[in-house]
Write a protein that holds these residues in place. Structure first.
Motif, PDB file in Angstrom:
ATOM      1  N   THR A 149     -12.320   3.649  -1.274  1.00 58.44           N
ATOM      2  CA  THR A 149     -11.111   3.115  -0.647  1.00 58.44           C
ATOM      3  C   THR A 149      -9.910   3.284  -1.560  1.00 58.44           C
ATOM      4  O   THR A 149     -10.034   3.363  -2.781  1.00 58.44           O
ATOM      5  CB  THR A 149     -11.256   1.610  -0.319  1.00 58.44           C
ATOM      6  OG1 THR A 149     -11.465   0.884  -1.519  1.00 58.44           O
ATOM      7  CG2 THR A 149     -12.357   1.349   0.674  1.00 58.44           C
ATOM      8  N   ALA A 150      -8.761   3.345  -0.925  1.00 54.00           N
ATOM      9  CA  ALA A 150      -7.475   3.277  -1.624  1.00 54.00           C
ATOM     10  C   ALA A 150      -6.672   2.212  -0.890  1.00 54.00           C
ATOM     11  O   ALA A 150      -6.523   2.280   0.340  1.00 54.00           O
ATOM     12  CB  ALA A 150      -6.759   4.612  -1.591  1.00 54.00           C
ATOM     13  N   THR A 151      -6.177   1.221  -1.637  1.00 57.64           N
ATOM     14  CA  THR A 151      -5.464   0.104  -1.026  1.00 57.64           C
ATOM     15  C   THR A 151      -4.036   0.057  -1.561  1.00 57.64           C
ATOM     16  O   THR A 151      -3.824  -0.090  -2.765  1.00 57.64           O
ATOM     17  CB  THR A 151      -6.175  -1.227  -1.330  1.00 57.64           C
ATOM     18  OG1 THR A 151      -7.530  -1.138  -0.866  1.00 57.64           O
ATOM     19  CG2 THR A 151      -5.480  -2.386  -0.639  1.00 57.64           C
ATOM     20  N   PHE A 152      -3.091   0.186  -0.655  1.00 56.27           N
ATOM     21  CA  PHE A 152      -1.669   0.071  -0.975  1.00 56.27           C
ATOM     22  C   PHE A 152      -1.243  -1.326  -0.538  1.00 56.27           C
ATOM     23  O   PHE A 152      -1.489  -1.714   0.608  1.00 56.27           O
ATOM     24  CB  PHE A 152      -0.857   1.119  -0.208  1.00 56.27           C
ATOM     25  CG  PHE A 152      -1.207   2.534  -0.544  1.00 56.27           C
ATOM     26  CD1 PHE A 152      -0.476   3.228  -1.506  1.00 56.27           C
ATOM     27  CD2 PHE A 152      -2.242   3.192   0.105  1.00 56.27           C
ATOM     28  CE1 PHE A 152      -0.775   4.543  -1.810  1.00 56.27           C
ATOM     29  CE2 PHE A 152      -2.545   4.507  -0.196  1.00 56.27           C
ATOM     30  CZ  PHE A 152      -1.821   5.178  -1.154  1.00 56.27           C
ATOM     31  N   THR A 153      -0.613  -2.092  -1.441  1.00 51.47           N
ATOM     32  CA  THR A 153      -0.197  -3.446  -1.090  1.00 51.47           C
ATOM     33  C   THR A 153       1.257  -3.684  -1.475  1.00 51.47           C
ATOM     34  O   THR A 153       1.778  -3.083  -2.398  1.00 51.47           O
ATOM     35  CB  THR A 153      -1.071  -4.511  -1.789  1.00 51.47           C
ATOM     36  OG1 THR A 153      -1.042  -4.281  -3.201  1.00 51.47           O
ATOM     37  CG2 THR A 153      -2.496  -4.476  -1.294  1.00 51.47           C
ATOM     38  N   GLY A 154       1.881  -4.579  -0.722  1.00 48.86           N
ATOM     39  CA  GLY A 154       3.241  -4.987  -1.022  1.00 48.86           C
ATOM     40  C   GLY A 154       4.289  -4.057  -0.468  1.00 48.86           C
ATOM     41  O   GLY A 154       4.563  -3.024  -1.041  1.00 48.86           O
ATOM     42  N   LYS A 155       4.856  -4.428   0.666  1.00 48.17           N
ATOM     43  CA  LYS A 155       5.950  -3.671   1.277  1.00 48.17           C
ATOM     44  C   LYS A 155       5.621  -2.178   1.367  1.00 48.17           C
ATOM     45  O   LYS A 155       6.379  -1.324   0.904  1.00 48.17           O
ATOM     46  CB  LYS A 155       7.245  -3.884   0.513  1.00 48.17           C
ATOM     47  CG  LYS A 155       7.711  -5.314   0.498  1.00 48.17           C
ATOM     48  CD  LYS A 155       8.998  -5.463  -0.271  1.00 48.17           C
ATOM     49  CE  LYS A 155       9.428  -6.916  -0.299  1.00 48.17           C
ATOM     50  NZ  LYS A 155      10.639  -7.099  -1.092  1.00 48.17           N
ATOM     51  N   VAL A 156       4.495  -1.863   1.990  1.00 50.44           N
ATOM     52  CA  VAL A 156       4.045  -0.473   2.093  1.00 50.44           C
ATOM     53  C   VAL A 156       4.918   0.279   3.098  1.00 50.44           C
ATOM     54  O   VAL A 156       5.197  -0.200   4.189  1.00 50.44           O
ATOM     55  CB  VAL A 156       2.569  -0.392   2.528  1.00 50.44           C
ATOM     56  CG1 VAL A 156       2.109   1.059   2.602  1.00 50.44           C
ATOM     57  CG2 VAL A 156       1.687  -1.197   1.586  1.00 50.44           C
ATOM     58  N   THR A 157       5.354   1.452   2.685  1.00 45.84           N
ATOM     59  CA  THR A 157       6.107   2.359   3.536  1.00 45.84           C
ATOM     60  C   THR A 157       5.457   3.734   3.426  1.00 45.84           C
ATOM     61  O   THR A 157       5.349   4.273   2.327  1.00 45.84           O
ATOM     62  CB  THR A 157       7.580   2.478   3.079  1.00 45.84           C
ATOM     63  OG1 THR A 157       8.163   1.178   3.069  1.00 45.84           O
ATOM     64  CG2 THR A 157       8.373   3.376   3.999  1.00 45.84           C
ATOM     65  N   ALA A 158       5.001   4.268   4.557  1.00 46.71           N
ATOM     66  CA  ALA A 158       4.438   5.617   4.590  1.00 46.71           C
ATOM     67  C   ALA A 158       5.331   6.450   5.502  1.00 46.71           C
ATOM     68  O   ALA A 158       5.574   6.080   6.651  1.00 46.71           O
ATOM     69  CB  ALA A 158       3.003   5.593   5.118  1.00 46.71           C
ATOM     70  N   ARG A 159       5.829   7.569   4.996  1.00 43.51           N
ATOM     71  CA  ARG A 159       6.796   8.367   5.744  1.00 43.51           C
ATOM     72  C   ARG A 159       6.381   9.836   5.754  1.00 43.51           C
ATOM     73  O   ARG A 159       6.002  10.397   4.727  1.00 43.51           O
ATOM     74  CB  ARG A 159       8.176   8.216   5.114  1.00 43.51           C
ATOM     75  CG  ARG A 159       9.259   9.004   5.829  1.00 43.51           C
ATOM     76  CD  ARG A 159      10.637   8.657   5.319  1.00 43.51           C
ATOM     77  NE  ARG A 159      10.921   7.287   5.752  1.00 43.51           N
ATOM     78  CZ  ARG A 159      11.529   6.374   5.015  1.00 43.51           C
ATOM     79  NH1 ARG A 159      11.944   6.664   3.813  1.00 43.51           N
ATOM     80  NH2 ARG A 159      11.750   5.179   5.477  1.00 43.51           N
ATOM     81  N   GLN A 160       6.455  10.444   6.929  1.00 40.38           N
ATOM     82  CA  GLN A 160       6.283  11.886   7.079  1.00 40.38           C
ATOM     83  C   GLN A 160       7.306  12.333   8.110  1.00 40.38           C
ATOM     84  O   GLN A 160       7.228  11.965   9.283  1.00 40.38           O
ATOM     85  CB  GLN A 160       4.870  12.249   7.532  1.00 40.38           C
ATOM     86  CG  GLN A 160       4.658  13.759   7.600  1.00 40.38           C
ATOM     87  CD  GLN A 160       3.242  14.129   8.002  1.00 40.38           C
ATOM     88  OE1 GLN A 160       2.629  13.461   8.814  1.00 40.38           O
ATOM     89  NE2 GLN A 160       2.739  15.203   7.437  1.00 40.38           N
ATOM     90  N   GLY A 161       8.284  13.105   7.650  1.00 38.25           N
ATOM     91  CA  GLY A 161       9.362  13.528   8.543  1.00 38.25           C
ATOM     92  C   GLY A 161      10.106  12.321   9.067  1.00 38.25           C
ATOM     93  O   GLY A 161      10.502  11.441   8.309  1.00 38.25           O
ATOM     94  N   ASP A 162      10.264  12.246  10.383  1.00 43.92           N
ATOM     95  CA  ASP A 162      11.002  11.136  10.983  1.00 43.92           C
ATOM     96  C   ASP A 162      10.105   9.976  11.397  1.00 43.92           C
ATOM     97  O   ASP A 162      10.548   9.038  12.043  1.00 43.92           O
ATOM     98  CB  ASP A 162      11.818  11.622  12.182  1.00 43.92           C
ATOM     99  CG  ASP A 162      10.949  12.117  13.325  1.00 43.92           C
ATOM    100  OD1 ASP A 162       9.741  12.354  13.105  1.00 43.92           O
ATOM    101  OD2 ASP A 162      11.471  12.281  14.442  1.00 43.92           O
ATOM    102  N   LEU A 163       8.835  10.008  10.998  1.00 43.60           N
ATOM    103  CA  LEU A 163       7.885   8.951  11.332  1.00 43.60           C
ATOM    104  C   LEU A 163       7.673   8.056  10.118  1.00 43.60           C
ATOM    105  O   LEU A 163       7.379   8.541   9.025  1.00 43.60           O
ATOM    106  CB  LEU A 163       6.545   9.555  11.753  1.00 43.60           C
ATOM    107  CG  LEU A 163       5.443   8.550  12.072  1.00 43.60           C
ATOM    108  CD1 LEU A 163       5.780   7.804  13.344  1.00 43.60           C
ATOM    109  CD2 LEU A 163       4.123   9.262  12.210  1.00 43.60           C
ATOM    110  N   THR A 164       7.830   6.744  10.307  1.00 47.79           N
ATOM    111  CA  THR A 164       7.656   5.802   9.207  1.00 47.79           C
ATOM    112  C   THR A 164       6.762   4.656   9.650  1.00 47.79           C
ATOM    113  O   THR A 164       6.941   4.108  10.742  1.00 47.79           O
ATOM    114  CB  THR A 164       9.009   5.237   8.739  1.00 47.79           C
ATOM    115  OG1 THR A 164       9.886   6.328   8.434  1.00 47.79           O
ATOM    116  CG2 THR A 164       8.848   4.373   7.510  1.00 47.79           C
ATOM    117  N   ILE A 165       5.806   4.305   8.779  1.00 49.77           N
ATOM    118  CA  ILE A 165       4.922   3.174   9.014  1.00 49.77           C
ATOM    119  C   ILE A 165       5.188   2.140   7.934  1.00 49.77           C
ATOM    120  O   ILE A 165       5.218   2.470   6.746  1.00 49.77           O
ATOM    121  CB  ILE A 165       3.445   3.604   8.963  1.00 49.77           C
ATOM    122  CG1 ILE A 165       3.168   4.661  10.031  1.00 49.77           C
ATOM    123  CG2 ILE A 165       2.521   2.396   9.128  1.00 49.77           C
ATOM    124  CD1 ILE A 165       1.827   5.333   9.886  1.00 49.77           C
TER     125      ILE A 165
END
Length: 167
Positions: free
Chosen positions: A47-63
Motif C-alpha cells: 500500500t501507499a497512503t497519502f494523508t492530509g489535504k491530498v490533491t491528485a491532478r492529471q490535466g484538468d481532472l483533480t481529486i
C-alpha cells in the motif's frame, strides 16, 4: 494511480453525457501530480497512503480527499484498489462529484461513491445512497437504499434569448 484518475474522469459521464471529453489516450499521456502532507508506504501490505489535504491532478481532472490509499496487486505491482476517504471531491471542468468515500476497483473496472454521493454539472445534479460507475460499460447505477431515494435534477437547455426551448 493513472487508472484511478482515468476512472474518475469517466465517472463524470454520469452527469456529462452531452459534453465532449478528451480521448482516454491523451489523458493517459499527461503527468500525474499528487500532493499531500504525508506519504507512507508499506511494501509488506503493498500500500501507499497519502494523508492530509491530498490533491491528485492529471490535466484538468483533480481529486481532493483527506486520505488516499493505493493497494497494489501481489503479482506485478499493478493497482488493485484505490480508496479516497474523507471530503472526497472530484473536479473536471464544470463537473463535480462529492462523497465521503470513493473506491476504484481495478478488477471490476468500477468506481463506487458512498457517503452522501452527489454529482453536479452546472445546475444538474444526481444523488443517492451509492453511485456506482462501470468504467468499461460506460454506465452508472445510482441507488437510494432502504431509507432514501435517488434524486436527479435536470435543467433543460434553453435555446434563444427568451429562455424557451426552440425546436
Amino acid at each position: 494511480m493513472k487508472r484511478l484518475l482515468f476512472a474518475f474522469f469517466l465517472l463524470f459521464a454520469v452527469a456529462g453525457a452531452g459534453l465532449a471529453a478528451p480521448p482516454a489516450g491523451e489523458r493517459g499521456k499527461e503527468p500525474i501530480t499528487i500532493k499531500s502532507n504525508e506519504l507512507s508506504t508499506d511494501s509488506k501490505n503493498r500500500t501507499a497512503t497519502f494523508t492530509g489535504k491530498v490533491t491528485a491532478r492529471q490535466g484538468d481532472l483533480t481529486i481532493y480527499a483527506d486520505r488516499v490509499v493505493v493497494h497494489y496487486k501481489q503479482d506485478g505491482g499493478d493497482v488493485e484498489r484505490v480508496e479516497a476517504i474523507g471530503n472526497v471531491r472530484i473536479v473536471q471542468g464544470d463537473r463535480l462529484a462529492t462523497a465521503r468515500e470513493g473506491v476504484y476497483l481495478s478488477a471490476d473496472q468500477k468506481i463506487v461513491l458512498s457517503g452522501d454521493p452527489k454529482v453536479f454539472q452546472g445546475e444538474n445534479t444526481v444523488s443517492g445512497k451509492v453511485i456506482t460507475y462501470f468504467v468499461n460499460e460506460e454506465k452508472s447505477v445510482v441507488t437510494g437504499g432502504p431509507d432514501g431515494r435517488v434524486e436527479a435534477v435536470i435543467h433543460p437547455k434553453s435555446k434563444g434569448g427568451d429562455g424557451a426551448s426552440k425546436r
